[in-house]
Scaffold this active site. Structure first.
Site, short mmCIF file in Angstrom:
data_model
loop_
_atom_site.label_atom_id
_atom_site.label_comp_id
_atom_site.label_asym_id
_atom_site.label_seq_id
_atom_site.Cartn_x
_atom_site.Cartn_y
_atom_site.Cartn_z
N HIS A 1 0.85 -1.19 0.00
CA HIS A 1 0.00 0.00 0.00
C HIS A 1 0.88 1.23 0.00
CE1 HIS A 1 -3.22 2.76 1.05
NE2 HIS A 1 -4.01 1.83 0.58
N ASP B 1 -7.95 -5.51 -0.02
CA ASP B 1 -8.44 -6.38 -1.08
C ASP B 1 -8.07 -7.84 -0.88
OD1 ASP B 1 -9.59 -4.32 -2.66
OD2 ASP B 1 -7.57 -3.65 -3.14
N1 COA Z 1 4.25 -7.74 -4.73
C1 COA Z 1 5.59 -7.70 -4.88
N2 COA Z 1 6.34 -6.59 -4.77
C2 COA Z 1 5.70 -5.44 -4.49
C3 COA Z 1 4.31 -5.39 -4.30
C4 COA Z 1 3.58 -6.60 -4.43
N3 COA Z 1 2.24 -6.61 -4.27
N4 COA Z 1 3.93 -4.13 -4.02
C5 COA Z 1 5.05 -3.38 -4.03
N5 COA Z 1 6.13 -4.18 -4.30
C6 COA Z 1 7.55 -3.76 -4.32
C7 COA Z 1 7.87 -2.99 -5.59
O1 COA Z 1 8.34 -3.84 -6.61
C8 COA Z 1 8.94 -2.04 -5.08
O2 COA Z 1 10.14 -2.79 -4.96
P1 COA Z 1 11.57 -2.06 -5.21
O3 COA Z 1 11.69 -1.00 -4.15
O4 COA Z 1 12.56 -3.15 -5.10
O5 COA Z 1 11.49 -1.49 -6.60
C9 COA Z 1 8.48 -1.70 -3.67
O6 COA Z 1 7.72 -2.86 -3.25
C10 COA Z 1 7.61 -0.44 -3.58
O7 COA Z 1 6.51 -0.60 -4.47
P2 COA Z 1 5.87 0.56 -5.34
O8 COA Z 1 5.22 -0.03 -6.55
O9 COA Z 1 6.89 1.64 -5.54
O10 COA Z 1 4.78 1.09 -4.32
P3 COA Z 1 3.57 2.05 -4.68
O11 COA Z 1 3.28 2.79 -3.43
O12 COA Z 1 3.85 2.83 -5.91
O13 COA Z 1 2.37 1.04 -5.04
C11 COA Z 1 0.62 -0.52 -4.77
C12 COA Z 1 1.42 0.62 -4.13
C13 COA Z 1 -0.59 -0.81 -3.88
C14 COA Z 1 0.10 -0.08 -6.16
C15 COA Z 1 1.53 -1.77 -4.90
O14 COA Z 1 1.94 -2.20 -3.61
C16 COA Z 1 0.85 -2.90 -5.65
O15 COA Z 1 0.93 -2.96 -6.89
N6 COA Z 1 0.15 -3.85 -4.93
C17 COA Z 1 -0.59 -4.89 -5.60
C18 COA Z 1 -1.93 -4.35 -6.07
C19 COA Z 1 -2.89 -4.11 -4.94
O16 COA Z 1 -3.09 -4.95 -4.07
N7 COA Z 1 -3.56 -2.95 -5.00
C20 COA Z 1 -4.60 -2.58 -4.03
C21 COA Z 1 -4.18 -1.45 -3.15
S1 COA Z 1 -5.40 -1.17 -1.89
#
Ligand code: COA
Length: 424
Positions: free
Chosen positions: A302, A359
Site C-alpha cells: 500500500h 483487497d
Molecule cells: N508484490 C511484490 N512486490 C511489491 C508489491 C507486491 N504486491 N507491491 C510493491 N512491491 C515492491 C515494488 O516492486 C517495489 O520494490 P523495489 O523497491 O525493489 O522497486 C516496492 O515494493 C515499492 O513498491 P511501489 O510499486 O513503488 O509502491 P507504490 O506505493 O507505488 O504502489 C501498490 C502501491 C498498492 C500499487 C503496490 O503495492 C501494488 O501494486 N500492490 C498490488 C496491487 C494491490 O493490491 N492494490 C490494491 C491497493 S489497496
C-alpha cells in the site's frame, strides 16, 4: 511553525508551513515557481498534498484510519452503512430523526427511471459490470441535470447513493440473463442490494442476516480512504465544475484498475492460479520477488500503510466468522493464509513494508456470499460512493480550490524546423 526556506541557484524563497489537526506538516509551495522559476516534480504524487481535507485521517505508520475522527474499528463494529454515508458527507453522526429521514430518502429514490432499463439492453451480456456501472452513473446526469446554481446537488447526492445499488444489481442480473428485481422499501440498504442480486421472480427469497451484516461491514470498510487514486480523480474532474454524476463516473473508472479497486478481483484470480498449480504458494512468493517477472502478490502493499492495513485486520477476522456462519469451506482461504504467512516472514516483504491490504480477504467473503468475481470491484465502488461524494462536496465548497492543473518537466525535442511531406 517558522516558514521553510528553500534555496535554488542563489535565490532563497520562504514558504509557509501548515500543520494539520493531527500534527501532519505540509509546506505550501504555491509561490515557489513565481520566486524561483522552478516547479516541484513528484511523479505519482507520493509526497504531494493536493488539498486540505477534514473527511478522513490515516496514519500509515501506525495503522490508523478514522472517518471524521471516529476509529474504523468502532465504526465497522457498531454502525450501519447509511449512518456512515451521512457521517462522511455531512461531517457529523446523524440524530435518530436525521437518520430516519435519510434512510427514507435513500429508499424513496432507489428506483431508476424505467427508460434507463433500455440502456442495459444495449450492453453485451459479457460486459464488465464496472463498465456498466460507470456508464449508467454518468447517464444519471441526463435525467437529473444540475441546476444552474447547484440547487439540486443535495437531492442528486441522495439519488446517486440510492440508485447506484439498483444499477449494480441490475448489471449483475443482465450478465446472467435474469429479470431485474426491483428494490423493496422495507429492507435495509444492504439487504435491499442482496435481495436485488439473488431473488428471482415468483420464488420466495429471504435475505440471510449473515449476508446483510457481512455486506454492511464490507461497505463501511470501503467507505473512504482520503486522497487515493479514484478520490483524487473525482476531485480533479470535479475541479473543472463537472457535475456530480460525471465526476463520480470518472472515479469509478479510476477504481477499476488492478493496482486500485480492481485488485480484489485479481486476488481471487491469483489464489485460483496458485490452487490449480498444486498449492505451490512458495513458487509465487519467489516470483513476486523476482525483478525479471511482472508478477506481484495482489492484495499486498500500500502506498500509505507501512505497518498494517487496519481494514485487512478486521476483514481477516470477518472472513473466518462469515465462512463459519455460512458453513462455507473455501480452499482459497487456506491458500491466502499460507501465502500471507510466508510473505510476512520473508525479508523482501518485511523490508519493503508490504502487508495484506483491504483487497486481500474481501474477495473470499464476497465469494462465500455468492457474489461473482467480476462484481467485486463494483462492490468496492458501492462502498466508496459516500467517500467520493464527501470529497467532491468538500472540494466544491472550498473557496481556496482552483481547477486541478499540474505542470510538467518537458523532455521532448527542442524546436525544429517543419519539413514538407515531399521532402522527408
Ligand atoms: N508484490 C511484490 N512486490 C511489491 C508489491 C507486491 N504486491 N507491491 C510493491 N512491491 C515492491 C515494488 O516492486 C517495489 O520494490 P523495489 O523497491 O525493489 O522497486 C516496492 O515494493 C515499492 O513498491 P511501489 O510499486 O513503488 O509502491 P507504490 O506505493 O507505488 O504502489 C501498490 C502501491 C498498492 C500499487 C503496490 O503495492 C501494488 O501494486 N500492490 C498490488 C496491487 C494491490 O493490491 N492494490 C490494491 C491497493 S489497496
Amino acid at each position: 511553525m517558522a516558514n521553510a526556506k528553500l534555496e535554488l541557484n542563489g535565490t532563497t524563497t520562504e514558504l509557509p508551513v501548515m500543520t494539520g489537526t493531527e500534527g501532519e506538516v505540509g509546506i505550501d509551495i504555491g509561490k515557489f515557481r513565481k520566486d524561483t522559476g522552478a516547479i516541484m516534480l513528484d511523479p505519482g504524487f507520493g509526497n504531494t498534498g493536493s488539498c486540505t481535507s477534514a473527511v478522513t485521517f490515516i496514519d500509515g505508520e501506525a495503522g490508523i484510519l478514522r472517518y471524521r475522527g471516529y476509529n474504523i474499528e468502532d465504526i465497522a463494529e457498531e454502525a450501519r452503512f447509511p449512518e456512515v454515508c451521512y457521517l462522511l458527507i455531512n461531517g457529523q453522526l446523524p440524530t435518530k430523526d436525521q437518520l430516519e429521514q435519510f434512510r427514507e430518502d435513500l429508499t424513496y429514490h432507489s428506483l431508476i427511471h424505467e427508460d434507463m432499463k433500455k440502456f442495459f439492453e444495449g450492453f453485451p451480456p459479457t460486459a464488465h459490470p464496472m463498465a456498466i456501472l460507470s456508464s449508467m452513473v454518468c447517464s444519471l446526469s441526463t435525467y437529473y441535470p444540475e441546476g444552474r446554481d447547484g440547487e439540486d446537488v443535495e437531492l442528486n447526492i441522495v439519488r446517486l447513493l440510492a440508485k447506484a445499488k439498483t444499477i449494480a444489481a441490475f448489471a449483475y442480473k443482465k450478465s446472467i440473463g435474469q429479470p431485474f428485481i426491483y428494490p423493496r422499501n422495507e429492507l435495509s440498504y444492504a439487504a435491499n442490494f442482496v435481495n436485488m442480486m439473488f431473488a428471482v421472480p415468483a420464488e420466495p427469497y429471504e435475505v440471510n442476516p449473515v449476508l446483510e451484516s457481512a455486506l454492511n461491514k464490507l461497505l463501511i470498510l470501503h467507505a473512504d480512504h482520503e486522497q487515493n487514486c479514484s478520490t483524487s480523480t473525482v476531485r480533479v474532474v470535479g475541479s473543472s465544475q463537472a457535475n456530480l454524476f460525471a465526476s463520480i463516473a470518472a472515479g469509478i473508472c479510476a477504481l477499476w484498475g488492478p493496482l486500485h479497486g480492481g485488485a480484489n478481483q485479481k486476488v481471487i484470480e491469483m489464489l485460483e492460479l496458485i490452487k490449480n498449480d498444486g498449492n505451490d504458494y512458495k513458487k509465487y512468493v519467489a516470483l513476486a520477488k523476482d525483478k525479471d517477472s511482472d508478477f506481484r502478490l495482489m492484495g499486498f502493499g500500500h502506498r500509505v500503510y507501512k505497518n498494517f492495513d487496519p481494514r485487512a485486520r478486521i476483514l481477516k477476522k470477518a472472513c473466518d466468522e462469515v465462512l463459519a456462519e455460512l458453513g462455507v469451506k473455501d480452499p482459497l482461504l487456506d491458500v491466502a493464509k499460507s501465502l500471507e504467512e510466508v510473505a510476512l516472514s520473508d525479508s523482501y516483504f518485511k523490508d519493503r513494508n508490504l502487508y495484506p491490504n483491504v483487497d486481500f480477504y474481501s474477495g473470499i467473503i464476497y465469494r462465500a456470499m455468492g457474489i461473482p468475481t467480476n462484481m467485486f470491484t463494483v462492490m468496492f465502488a458501492l462502498g466508496r460512493l459516500p467517500g467520493w461524494i464527501a470529497h467532491w462536496k468538500e472540494m466544491r465548497d472550498d473557496p481556496a480550490m482552483r481547477i486541478s492543473r499540474p505542470r510538467q518537466i518537458y523532455t521532448g525535442e527542442t524546436v525544429r524546423e517543419f519539413v514538407d511531406i515531399n521532402k522527408r
